[in-house]
Design a protein around this motif. Structure first.
Motif, mmCIF file in Angstrom:
data_model
loop_
_atom_site.group_PDB
_atom_site.id
_atom_site.type_symbol
_atom_site.label_atom_id
_atom_site.label_comp_id
_atom_site.label_asym_id
_atom_site.label_seq_id
_atom_site.Cartn_x
_atom_site.Cartn_y
_atom_site.Cartn_z
ATOM 1 N N GLY A 127 0.804 -1.203 0.000
ATOM 2 C CA GLY A 127 0.000 0.000 0.000
ATOM 3 C C GLY A 127 0.841 1.257 0.000
ATOM 4 O O GLY A 127 2.059 1.234 0.182
ATOM 5 N N HIS A 128 0.150 2.388 -0.244
ATOM 6 C CA HIS A 128 0.797 3.695 -0.228
ATOM 7 C C HIS A 128 1.611 3.918 1.046
ATOM 8 O O HIS A 128 2.760 4.366 1.000
ATOM 9 C CB HIS A 128 -0.275 4.797 -0.268
ATOM 10 C CG HIS A 128 -0.769 5.152 -1.624
ATOM 11 N ND1 HIS A 128 -2.048 4.872 -2.034
ATOM 12 C CD2 HIS A 128 -0.180 5.801 -2.650
ATOM 13 C CE1 HIS A 128 -2.221 5.334 -3.257
ATOM 14 N NE2 HIS A 128 -1.112 5.907 -3.659
ATOM 15 N N THR A 129 0.984 3.631 2.196
ATOM 16 C CA THR A 129 1.572 4.001 3.481
ATOM 17 C C THR A 129 2.951 3.386 3.663
ATOM 18 O O THR A 129 3.932 4.076 3.983
ATOM 19 C CB THR A 129 0.642 3.575 4.633
ATOM 20 O OG1 THR A 129 -0.639 4.189 4.445
ATOM 21 C CG2 THR A 129 1.210 3.990 5.966
ATOM 22 N N GLU A 130 3.046 2.086 3.434
ATOM 23 C CA GLU A 130 4.322 1.393 3.615
ATOM 24 C C GLU A 130 5.340 1.821 2.554
ATOM 25 O O GLU A 130 6.540 1.962 2.844
ATOM 26 C CB GLU A 130 4.096 -0.117 3.566
ATOM 27 C CG GLU A 130 3.256 -0.667 4.713
ATOM 28 C CD GLU A 130 1.750 -0.466 4.518
ATOM 29 O OE1 GLU A 130 0.981 -0.753 5.459
ATOM 30 O OE2 GLU A 130 1.334 -0.009 3.421
ATOM 31 N N PHE A 131 4.876 2.037 1.333
ATOM 32 C CA PHE A 131 5.767 2.471 0.261
ATOM 33 C C PHE A 131 6.378 3.826 0.590
ATOM 34 O O PHE A 131 7.591 4.037 0.439
ATOM 35 C CB PHE A 131 5.007 2.543 -1.065
ATOM 36 C CG PHE A 131 5.837 3.024 -2.224
ATOM 37 C CD1 PHE A 131 6.636 2.139 -2.935
ATOM 38 C CD2 PHE A 131 5.819 4.365 -2.597
ATOM 39 C CE1 PHE A 131 7.416 2.595 -4.006
ATOM 40 C CE2 PHE A 131 6.592 4.819 -3.659
ATOM 41 C CZ PHE A 131 7.391 3.933 -4.371
ATOM 42 N N LEU A 132 5.561 4.753 1.054
ATOM 43 C CA LEU A 132 6.056 6.089 1.356
ATOM 44 C C LEU A 132 6.984 6.082 2.568
ATOM 45 O O LEU A 132 7.953 6.848 2.619
ATOM 46 C CB LEU A 132 4.886 7.037 1.580
ATOM 47 C CG LEU A 132 3.997 7.275 0.356
ATOM 48 C CD1 LEU A 132 2.805 8.141 0.721
ATOM 49 C CD2 LEU A 132 4.786 7.891 -0.788
ATOM 50 N N ALA A 133 6.699 5.219 3.535
ATOM 51 C CA ALA A 133 7.608 5.094 4.678
ATOM 52 C C ALA A 133 8.987 4.638 4.213
ATOM 53 O O ALA A 133 10.012 5.159 4.675
ATOM 54 C CB ALA A 133 7.035 4.124 5.697
ATOM 55 N N ALA A 134 9.012 3.674 3.294
ATOM 56 C CA ALA A 134 10.291 3.193 2.773
ATOM 57 C C ALA A 134 11.003 4.291 1.987
ATOM 58 O O ALA A 134 12.226 4.459 2.092
ATOM 59 C CB ALA A 134 10.068 1.969 1.892
ATOM 60 N N GLN A 135 10.265 5.052 1.194
ATOM 61 C CA GLN A 135 10.869 6.151 0.439
ATOM 62 C C GLN A 135 11.493 7.183 1.373
ATOM 63 O O GLN A 135 12.558 7.743 1.088
ATOM 64 C CB GLN A 135 9.807 6.825 -0.436
ATOM 65 C CG GLN A 135 9.308 5.987 -1.601
ATOM 66 C CD GLN A 135 10.310 5.898 -2.729
ATOM 67 O OE1 GLN A 135 10.759 6.910 -3.247
ATOM 68 N NE2 GLN A 135 10.670 4.684 -3.104
ATOM 69 N N ALA A 136 10.831 7.428 2.493
ATOM 70 C CA ALA A 136 11.308 8.436 3.436
ATOM 71 C C ALA A 136 12.339 7.887 4.411
ATOM 72 O O ALA A 136 12.965 8.660 5.152
ATOM 73 C CB ALA A 136 10.131 9.024 4.209
ATOM 74 N N GLY A 137 12.503 6.559 4.455
ATOM 75 C CA GLY A 137 13.468 5.953 5.359
ATOM 76 C C GLY A 137 13.065 6.009 6.816
ATOM 77 O O GLY A 137 13.930 6.105 7.699
#
Length: 334
Positions: free
Chosen positions: A142-152
């Motif tokens: 999902g978006h949430t986990e993907f964005l967390a990974a992008q932001a580190g």
């Protein structure tokens, strides 16, 4: 913090990124409605320009689009588009895994643009997890986990809002059989800390008051209906209160959502997805907003899915995306 009717006229130094979601879903339909709702707001759509153009024709919309790249000025009177190819021909209502890599690129551009200062915030139209899993990344959740990974960042918190009601979650997309094990002193502490910090930092609430739900019926009823409250939740809340957090609970979920009680708090923390969100979506379905807390940038989203059956029909309702965009503009301007 209440939304203002003048939010579309706020002056921002940087634009807001709007990702168009799955190109075969209702995301492009909804994004095309935004210029009418926010004629003076600095918005940039990230998606396939040809898909947007074709969908506008299909819907009978006048939607002047302009090409945009980072560093370029916005063209007044148009919807600037950072063209991100879908990767395959797109037919409204017919999802295709061949477009998954294009969708991933779209999300990465928005996230990286927020991180490098190109964008003041990002707003996301819905994607289809199964399409991305089948076509690009089997591990995509999902978006949430993907964005967390992008932001580190190690942990983020999902919070949905409807009008003045805010409901955050300790656990998100877990089977009920796994929820009890996931509600730990560490997860509860980290979630409440992120929630408190972002209510202060993003919402400008100086001393947030948080109402915490129990996990079990009747909040465990003194251990007769489960011991999670006695063993984990109550000791954790007591420790956080000793550090200065304003916390109420744990309270039974079936009696916590009373207007008088909600009026005394700035947010509700639910232990699992279907404990808190049915109430919130009943309060504002179609206009609720999903915001990801714990990211180093503002991200808001719709509260619904891709609705492939409505794509290109003109029947999709834009209320949630409009509300998400309004909130992103308001938070970015504070």
């Amino acid at each position: 913090m209440s939304l203002t009717s003048d939010v579309g006229r706020l002056t921002l130094e940087r634009p807001i990124a709007i990702t168009c979601g799955d190109p075969a879903g209702i995301g492009p339909d909804l994004v095309l409605t935004l210029p009418a709702s926010f004629p003076d707001a600095p918005l940039v759509a990230i998606g396939d320009r040809e898909v947007l153009s074709q969908r506008a024709t299909q819907l009978g919309l006048e939607a002047p689009l302009s090409d945009w790249q980072p560093g370029q000025p916005l063209t007044p009177g148009t919807l600037p588009v950072w063209h991100t190819p879908a990767g395959a021909p797109v037919t409204a209502g017919q999802p295709d895994p061949a477009t998954a890599n294009g969708t991933i690129t779209m999300l990465a551009r928005a996230a990286q643009g927020c991180l490098d200062g190109t964008f003041a915030a990002m707003v996301t139209a819905p994607v289809a997890k199964n399409v991305i899993c089948d076509g690009a990344d089997p591990a995509f959740t999902g978006h949430t986990e993907f964005l967390a990974a992008q932001a580190g960042v190690d942990q983020v918190v999902m919070m949905l809002t409807a009008r003045e009601l805010r409901v955050a979650l300790v656990t998100t997309h877990l089977p009920l059989s796994q929820v009890s094990r996931a509600v730990t002193a560490d997860s509860l502490t980290r979630t409440l800390t992120i929630l408190r910090d972002d209510l202060i930092g993003k919402y400008r609430i100086e001393e947030p008051r948080i109402l915490v739900l129990g996990l079990n019926p009747h909040a465990g009823e003194g251990g007769h209906l489960g011991r999670e409250e006695l063993d984990v939740i109550i000791p954790t809340l007591d420790a956080l209160r000793a550090q200065g957090m304003a916390l109420t609970g744990p309270l039974p979920a079936d009696t916590a959502f009373q207007p008088d009680l909600l009026a005394q708090h700035d947010a509700v923390l639910a232990m699992y997805h279907d404990q808190g969100l049915p109430v919130l979506k009943y309060a504002g379905f179609g206009e609720a907003i999903n915001i990801t807390l714990g990211l180093p940038f503002i991200r808001t989203s719709v509260d619904h899915g891709t609705a492939f059956d409505l794509a290109g029909t003109g029947q999709a309702k834009a209320g949630s995306l409009i509300a998400a965009t309004r909130l992103a503009l308001e938070l970015a301007a504070t």
